[in-house]
Motif scaffolding. Structure first.
Motif, short mmCIF file in Angstrom:
data_model
loop_
_atom_site.label_atom_id
_atom_site.label_comp_id
_atom_site.label_asym_id
_atom_site.label_seq_id
_atom_site.Cartn_x
_atom_site.Cartn_y
_atom_site.Cartn_z
N ASN A 61 33.20 13.07 -10.33
CA ASN A 61 32.27 13.09 -11.46
C ASN A 61 30.95 13.67 -10.99
O ASN A 61 30.57 13.50 -9.84
N ASP A 62 30.25 14.33 -11.89
CA ASP A 62 28.93 14.88 -11.59
C ASP A 62 27.88 13.97 -12.22
O ASP A 62 27.61 14.06 -13.42
N PRO A 63 27.26 13.08 -11.44
CA PRO A 63 26.30 12.14 -12.01
C PRO A 63 25.07 12.83 -12.63
O PRO A 63 24.38 12.22 -13.44
N ALA A 64 24.85 14.06 -12.30
CA ALA A 64 23.72 14.80 -12.90
C ALA A 64 24.01 15.19 -14.35
O ALA A 64 23.11 15.62 -15.06
N HIS A 65 25.27 15.04 -14.77
CA HIS A 65 25.66 15.41 -16.13
C HIS A 65 26.48 14.29 -16.76
O HIS A 65 27.63 14.48 -17.16
N ALA A 66 25.88 13.11 -16.85
CA ALA A 66 26.56 11.94 -17.41
C ALA A 66 26.70 12.08 -18.92
O ALA A 66 25.75 12.44 -19.61
N GLU A 67 27.92 11.81 -19.43
CA GLU A 67 28.20 11.85 -20.85
C GLU A 67 29.21 10.76 -21.18
O GLU A 67 30.11 10.48 -20.38
N SER A 68 29.10 10.20 -22.36
CA SER A 68 30.06 9.19 -22.82
C SER A 68 31.33 9.89 -23.32
O SER A 68 31.34 11.11 -23.53
N GLN A 69 32.37 9.11 -23.54
CA GLN A 69 33.60 9.66 -24.11
C GLN A 69 33.32 10.31 -25.47
O GLN A 69 33.87 11.36 -25.78
N ASP A 70 32.47 9.67 -26.28
CA ASP A 70 32.14 10.23 -27.60
C ASP A 70 31.42 11.57 -27.45
O ASP A 70 31.67 12.50 -28.22
N GLU A 71 30.51 11.68 -26.48
CA GLU A 71 29.81 12.94 -26.26
C GLU A 71 30.76 14.03 -25.77
O GLU A 71 30.66 15.19 -26.18
N LEU A 72 31.71 13.65 -24.91
CA LEU A 72 32.70 14.61 -24.43
C LEU A 72 33.59 15.09 -25.57
O LEU A 72 33.90 16.28 -25.68
N LEU A 73 33.97 14.18 -26.46
CA LEU A 73 34.80 14.56 -27.60
C LEU A 73 34.03 15.46 -28.55
O LEU A 73 34.56 16.45 -29.07
N ALA A 74 32.74 15.18 -28.76
CA ALA A 74 31.91 16.04 -29.61
C ALA A 74 31.78 17.44 -28.99
O ALA A 74 31.83 18.45 -29.69
N LYS A 75 31.62 17.50 -27.67
CA LYS A 75 31.55 18.80 -26.97
C LYS A 75 32.87 19.55 -27.15
O LYS A 75 32.89 20.75 -27.42
N HIS A 76 33.98 18.83 -27.02
CA HIS A 76 35.31 19.43 -27.22
C HIS A 76 35.40 20.05 -28.62
O HIS A 76 35.84 21.19 -28.76
N ARG A 77 34.97 19.32 -29.62
CA ARG A 77 35.03 19.82 -31.00
C ARG A 77 34.16 21.07 -31.16
O ARG A 77 34.56 22.03 -31.82
#
Length: 85
Positions: A61-77
């Motif tokens: 994991n890259d701690p400099a770019h922390a994101e929640s599962q919801d944020e990752l799903l929004a990025k995916h969309r």
């Protein structure tokens, strides 16, 4: 959270083609991951595909770019809609 490739990378080229978001690219010395495109495969697979195929386990994991599962799903969309990461 985005992933990153460490200097333990052996440039074997198995991670780049399995990335569904085209977040992995050849850097100057080793492969690198674009955090704006990395979703840890959320929206595509249960586990990050780059980690699944990496023979040297160099993708933490890259701690400099922390994101929640919801944020990752929004990025995916956004990425699937053709919007920039």
């Amino acid at each position: 959270m985005s992933l990153k490739i460490t200097h333990e990378c052996i440039n074997c080229d198995v991670c780049e083609p399995v990335c569904p978001n085209r977040a992995i690219y050849q850097g100057i010395e080793i492969y690198e991951i674009d955090p704006a495109r990395c979703t840890e495969c959320v929206g595509h697979f249960e586990v990050p595909q780059c980690r699944a195929v990496c023979p040297v386990d160099c993708i933490p994991n890259d701690p400099a770019h922390a994101e929640s599962q919801d944020e990752l799903l929004a990025k995916h969309r956004r990425l699937m809609n053709g919007e920039p990461g």
